[in-house]
Structures are given as C-alpha cells and as structure tokens.
Design a protein around this motif. Structure first.
Motif, mmCIF file in Angstrom:
data_model
loop_
_atom_site.group_PDB
_atom_site.id
_atom_site.type_symbol
_atom_site.label_atom_id
_atom_site.label_comp_id
_atom_site.label_asym_id
_atom_site.label_seq_id
_atom_site.Cartn_x
_atom_site.Cartn_y
_atom_site.Cartn_z
ATOM 1 N N PRO A 143 0.821 -1.204 0.000
ATOM 2 C CA PRO A 143 0.000 0.000 0.000
ATOM 3 C C PRO A 143 0.860 1.262 0.000
ATOM 4 O O PRO A 143 1.911 1.309 0.629
ATOM 5 C CB PRO A 143 -0.804 -0.121 1.304
ATOM 6 N N VAL A 144 0.407 2.259 -0.736
ATOM 7 C CA VAL A 144 1.070 3.548 -0.774
ATOM 8 C C VAL A 144 0.066 4.618 -0.397
ATOM 9 O O VAL A 144 -1.026 4.678 -0.952
ATOM 10 C CB VAL A 144 1.637 3.841 -2.183
ATOM 11 N N GLU A 145 0.418 5.442 0.571
ATOM 12 C CA GLU A 145 -0.466 6.516 0.978
ATOM 13 C C GLU A 145 0.054 7.831 0.410
ATOM 14 O O GLU A 145 1.182 8.228 0.686
ATOM 15 C CB GLU A 145 -0.530 6.609 2.506
ATOM 16 N N ILE A 146 -0.759 8.481 -0.404
ATOM 17 C CA ILE A 146 -0.421 9.810 -0.918
ATOM 18 C C ILE A 146 -0.916 10.820 0.113
ATOM 19 O O ILE A 146 -2.112 10.975 0.317
ATOM 20 C CB ILE A 146 -1.069 10.060 -2.285
ATOM 21 N N VAL A 147 -0.003 11.499 0.782
ATOM 22 C CA VAL A 147 -0.379 12.285 1.946
ATOM 23 C C VAL A 147 -0.931 13.661 1.596
ATOM 24 O O VAL A 147 -1.643 14.262 2.376
ATOM 25 C CB VAL A 147 0.832 12.437 2.893
ATOM 26 N N CYS A 204 17.713 14.404 -7.930
ATOM 27 C CA CYS A 204 17.570 13.357 -6.916
ATOM 28 C C CYS A 204 16.087 13.328 -6.532
ATOM 29 O O CYS A 204 15.596 14.269 -5.894
ATOM 30 C CB CYS A 204 18.418 13.650 -5.691
ATOM 31 N N TYR A 205 15.382 12.271 -6.889
ATOM 32 C CA TYR A 205 13.944 12.225 -6.730
ATOM 33 C C TYR A 205 13.508 10.905 -6.098
ATOM 34 O O TYR A 205 14.202 9.891 -6.212
ATOM 35 C CB TYR A 205 13.232 12.366 -8.086
ATOM 36 N N ASP A 206 12.331 10.937 -5.451
ATOM 37 C CA ASP A 206 11.658 9.682 -5.140
ATOM 38 C C ASP A 206 10.207 9.778 -5.582
ATOM 39 O O ASP A 206 9.601 10.860 -5.590
ATOM 40 C CB ASP A 206 11.800 9.284 -3.669
ATOM 41 N N VAL A 207 9.662 8.658 -5.985
ATOM 42 C CA VAL A 207 8.336 8.597 -6.591
ATOM 43 C C VAL A 207 7.524 7.498 -5.922
ATOM 44 O O VAL A 207 8.030 6.404 -5.668
ATOM 45 C CB VAL A 207 8.427 8.301 -8.110
ATOM 46 N N GLU A 208 6.271 7.788 -5.616
ATOM 47 C CA GLU A 208 5.321 6.789 -5.159
ATOM 48 C C GLU A 208 4.102 6.856 -6.075
ATOM 49 O O GLU A 208 3.655 7.944 -6.437
ATOM 50 C CB GLU A 208 4.894 7.058 -3.715
ATOM 51 N N TYR A 209 3.545 5.703 -6.408
ATOM 52 C CA TYR A 209 2.348 5.729 -7.240
ATOM 53 C C TYR A 209 1.522 4.474 -7.019
ATOM 54 O O TYR A 209 2.030 3.409 -6.687
ATOM 55 C CB TYR A 209 2.694 5.885 -8.722
ATOM 56 N N ASN A 210 0.217 4.641 -7.176
ATOM 57 C CA ASN A 210 -0.711 3.525 -7.058
ATOM 58 C C ASN A 210 -0.725 2.703 -8.333
ATOM 59 O O ASN A 210 -0.564 3.234 -9.436
ATOM 60 C CB ASN A 210 -2.127 4.027 -6.766
ATOM 61 N N ASP A 217 -3.269 0.042 -8.555
ATOM 62 C CA ASP A 217 -4.625 -0.498 -8.718
ATOM 63 C C ASP A 217 -5.569 0.264 -7.805
ATOM 64 O O ASP A 217 -5.164 1.146 -7.052
ATOM 65 C CB ASP A 217 -4.669 -2.013 -8.439
ATOM 66 N N ASP A 218 -6.868 -0.082 -7.861
ATOM 67 C CA ASP A 218 -7.866 0.649 -7.080
ATOM 68 C C ASP A 218 -7.900 0.254 -5.613
ATOM 69 O O ASP A 218 -8.712 0.757 -4.845
ATOM 70 C CB ASP A 218 -9.256 0.480 -7.706
ATOM 71 N N LYS A 219 -7.023 -0.637 -5.165
ATOM 72 C CA LYS A 219 -6.920 -1.037 -3.767
ATOM 73 C C LYS A 219 -5.768 -0.311 -3.058
ATOM 74 O O LYS A 219 -5.344 -0.706 -1.965
ATOM 75 C CB LYS A 219 -6.725 -2.551 -3.654
ATOM 76 N N ASN A 220 -5.261 0.725 -3.681
ATOM 77 C CA ASN A 220 -4.153 1.514 -3.146
ATOM 78 C C ASN A 220 -2.854 0.731 -3.031
ATOM 79 O O ASN A 220 -1.957 1.111 -2.274
ATOM 80 C CB ASN A 220 -4.506 2.133 -1.790
ATOM 81 N N ASN A 221 -2.759 -0.394 -3.732
ATOM 82 C CA ASN A 221 -1.463 -1.045 -3.856
ATOM 83 C C ASN A 221 -0.583 -0.198 -4.770
ATOM 84 O O ASN A 221 -1.069 0.459 -5.687
ATOM 85 C CB ASN A 221 -1.606 -2.452 -4.432
ATOM 86 N N GLY A 222 0.685 -0.223 -4.510
ATOM 87 C CA GLY A 222 1.527 0.625 -5.328
ATOM 88 C C GLY A 222 2.997 0.320 -5.180
ATOM 89 O O GLY A 222 3.400 -0.661 -4.562
ATOM 90 N N LEU A 223 3.785 1.171 -5.749
ATOM 91 C CA LEU A 223 5.233 1.034 -5.766
ATOM 92 C C LEU A 223 5.869 2.365 -5.448
ATOM 93 O O LEU A 223 5.259 3.424 -5.600
ATOM 94 C CB LEU A 223 5.716 0.575 -7.152
ATOM 95 N N GLU A 224 7.100 2.301 -5.009
ATOM 96 C CA GLU A 224 7.905 3.505 -4.883
ATOM 97 C C GLU A 224 9.319 3.182 -5.339
ATOM 98 O O GLU A 224 9.762 2.030 -5.288
ATOM 99 C CB GLU A 224 7.910 4.043 -3.461
ATOM 100 N N PHE A 225 9.996 4.198 -5.822
ATOM 101 C CA PHE A 225 11.368 4.004 -6.274
ATOM 102 C C PHE A 225 12.129 5.310 -6.179
ATOM 103 O O PHE A 225 11.543 6.397 -6.163
ATOM 104 C CB PHE A 225 11.416 3.454 -7.709
ATOM 105 N N ASP A 226 13.431 5.193 -6.071
ATOM 106 C CA ASP A 226 14.325 6.351 -6.118
ATOM 107 C C ASP A 226 14.800 6.533 -7.549
ATOM 108 O O ASP A 226 15.106 5.576 -8.251
ATOM 109 C CB ASP A 226 15.531 6.137 -5.208
ATOM 110 N N LEU A 227 14.884 7.775 -7.959
ATOM 111 C CA LEU A 227 15.367 8.102 -9.295
ATOM 112 C C LEU A 227 16.443 9.169 -9.124
ATOM 113 O O LEU A 227 16.146 10.338 -8.904
ATOM 114 C CB LEU A 227 14.220 8.611 -10.160
#
Length: 410
Positions: free
Chosen positions: A24-28, A110-116, A118-128
């Motif tokens: 799960p990823v929470e977009i704050v 220097c970035y980090d990204v989080e994104y959903n 699917d519609d269950k708020n599952n997601g991924l994050e990565f450093d770029l």
C-alpha cells in the motif's frame, strides 16, 4: 494486471522494474498546479509546469526537452518529491482510471516517486537519482555527486539547485554540445555572480542562455566571455534590460561577426521585444521554438546572414510585431494565403531570398504597413490589388521577380 508497471524514459532508455511485491502507498497531500514560485517576469511558472509536462494552468507552456521527459503509468494518484529542494507535486485522477505521468526532470536530480498501481491503493515507490556511471537518472539508492570542470557538486550543495534548474530546461544537441558544455562549465565554476540570480524569477536561466549563446557563436574561449563573470547580465554585450535591470528586453548584436547556428534556447527569453542579429554570418534554419513563446516581440531582424529553410512565418503572427526583416538570406518556399500577419506590422522585408509562388492577398492586410520589400525573389502570377489602399505605405519593392499581367490600378 501486473502491479509492477515498468518505468520508462521517453528518450528510448528503459530502467529495470523494481523487484518485490506491491504494497500500500499513501499519498499524503495533493498539490496540483500550485506553487509559491510564480512571477510575471521572464520565467513565470507553476510547479506543475516543472514536473507535469503539459499542465500549464493558464501560463505560457515551455516544452520540456525531449530527453528530460520521464514517463510512467499510474492508477489514481502519484507523488514525486525533489530531494534537493524539498519541492513535491502530486496528481490525482478518477477512482477507476489510469494515466501516464510525464515528468520533466533534470538529469542531475535526486527524486523519489510513489504511485498507485490499482484501485486497492497497492503501489510502488522508487528512487530516481543521478548516476555518475550513466551520466543521467537511474534507479539507485544514492544520488551521486556531479563533477563539472574539476568542481564537485554534492547533493546538498547550494549550487546543485541551480544546476538542476538549468539542465532541466536546456539540453545540448549535436550542433551545440561543445558550446553547452563550455557555458555550463563557466556558470558553475567561473561565474562569481551565480548566487545573485534567481531561479524563481528566471534571471539565472536568462544568464545561462545568454552565455550559452555567446559560446555558440564561436566567441569562446576569449577574455571577453571570461570577463562576463563579474558583470551584471544586463550589462553584457548586446543586452538591454527593463528599467528594473532584471529581464532582457532587447538583444542587439548586428555586425558583430557572429557565426554558427542560432540556439533555440533564445526562445526561453520570453521578455524579449527585439532580436537584431543582422549583418552577420549565421547559418542553419530558424526553429519555431526560437519565437513561439515570445509574446512581446516587436522587432525581428536577421537580415544579411546565411539562414536557409522556410521563412519563420510564425513570427509574423505575433500581435506585437512591428518590424520583420529577413532580407539577404537563402530562405525558400512560398507565402501561404492562410498565414496571418500582425496588425501592428509596419516594416516587412523579405528581399533577396529564394521565395517562389504567388504573393497572397493576406500580405497587404496589416493596415499600418509602411515598407514592403519582396524584390529579388522568384514570385510569379499577378500582383494582387490593394497595395494602393495602404494609407501609410511609403515604399514598395517587387522588382526582379517573374510577375505577369498588369500593374494594379490602385
């Protein structure tokens, strides 16, 4: 159905997918299209212009260099954070929809990204982050130092913010790569006034573009260019600024032995009212990005050079334009009857080029025309009526063409 959506770079380089299961990823917070860095000067923008390519929110769009556009597919929402500045942007869409995020990023960032995913708020994050090994962005945990002309610029160095800003919007091509490198080296290591200019208001970008232009005209390396490091941008050769001494209003460099091609980044100097590069030996074509975002342009004079290709017709439609002079070049093609011309146009000189076809009636629609010169081309057909109805017309030159028929009675 795959929760690990591949992150891809639009320049054709693809990064590996992040390993591991979705979580799960929470977009704050969602701050679409808002920023504290908004100005009416040279480089007005909202934060979504920086990261979200295509969202302009009523501002003039400044296209992201193609190699700096980074894309990934997300579901519902994403969050991008710039580690160096602390700035971040998020975007939310419908509950059951996906979209491509197009992010305009500096290759030294220097970035980090989080994104959903699917519609269950599952997601991924990565450093770029910037990778010294690849000389660009890569999915790695650490953001490397940048080495420029012997100087080392670390992630938390003050200069890194300016470096990322400049390289986000300006990238070299095969024709000006050496000039770009020279300009970047100069502004990051030799410019003693670097910290006095603003990222937010665009005066740092303006300074970089102008020195990039000087280097591109084979003026480097010379003492004149090196001495600019201690001189205010508005006191540089050919530059005339506004009364507050902030933004370049006029770029006047006629008869200065300029040679080479005109860099397209001149078009980022959006406060320009005058471009006069006449009587030099400039070559190449005039790309639309040179003039598409110059809403205040009044004088465009590139006469007596060696430019070729199509005449930059887009300049003529600028509503503020008064003077258009492209005489004594090697422009080819025809004049389109669908072209529109500034109603403020007074001086139109296209003489001594390689233009063909008929002279359209739209050419004589601007009511304030005083001078029209289409001589020494290869125009054909009849001369359209209407020139005699231009109350302010003082000079009309159409000799050495291949017109037929009678001279219009008016």
């Amino acid at each position: 159905s795959d929760p690990e959506i591949a992150f891809k770079l639009l320049n054709g380089q693809f990064s590996k997918r992040r390993e591991g299961s979705a979580r799960p990823v929470e977009i704050v917070k969602d701050i679409t299209a808002k920023s504290t860095c908004i100005s009416s000067g040279l480089y007005s923008f909202v934060i979504s212009d920086i990261y979200w390519y295509g969202e302009t929110c009523g501002m003039i769009a400044r296209p992201c260099p193609e190699g700096n556009v980074n894309q990934f597919e997300y579901f519902k929402q994403y969050l991008l954070r710039d580690i160096i500045t602390g700035a971040y942007v998020s975007q939310s869409i419908g509950e059951s929809s996906s979209k491509d995020a197009n992010l305009c990023l500096s290759p030294f960032g220097c970035y980090d990204v989080e994104y959903n995913t699917d519609d269950k708020n599952n997601g991924l994050e990565f450093d770029l982050n910037y990778s010294k090994e690849t000389s660009g962005l890569s999915r790695q945990g650490e953001c490397d130092d940048v080495h420029i002309c012997g100087a080392v610029i670390a992630k938390h160095d003050t200069e890194r913010v300016g470096l990322n800003h400049l390289t986000q919007l300006v990238v070299p091509n095969k024709d000006n790569e050496q000039a770009f490198n020279d300009a970047l080296c100069w502004i990051m290591t030799a410019d003693t006034m670097f910290m006095e200019y603003s990222i937010c208001h665009g005066t740092l970008l303006q300074r970089f573009i102008l020195v990039f232009f000087y280097f591109s005209q084979e003026l480097s390396p010379t003492p004149d260019v090196l001495q600019l490091a201690t001189i205010h941008t508005c006191d540089w050769p050919g530059v005339v600024c506004d009364s507050a001494n902030n933004f370049a209003f006029h770029l006047n460099l006629p008869s200065r032995e300029l040679r080479g091609k005109l860099i397209t980044e001149i078009g980022l100097l959006t406060s320009l009212k005058t471009i006069d590069l006449s009587n030099n030996t400039l070559t190449g074509t005039i790309h639309p990005s040179v003039y598409n975002n110059l809403p205040h342009l009044e004088v465009f004079n590139i006469a007596s050079n060696n430019f070729g290709g199509s005449i930059p017709y887009g300049v003529l439609s600028n509503p503020q334009l008064i003077e258009f002079n492209v005489a004594n070049n090697r422009f080819v093609g025809t004049l389109s009857s669908s072209d529109t011309y500034s109603q403020n146009l007074e001086y139109l000189d296209m003489g001594n080029n390689l233009l063909q076809g008929r002279v359209p009636h739209s050419l004589i629609q601007p009511p304030n025309l005083k001078v029209i010169d289409g001589s020494r081309n290869s125009f054909v057909g009849v001369i359209p009526p209407g020139f005699g109805k231009l109350a302010n017309l003082r000079m009309l030159k159409l000799y050495q063409n291949s017109f037929s028929g009678n001279i219009p009675e008016d």
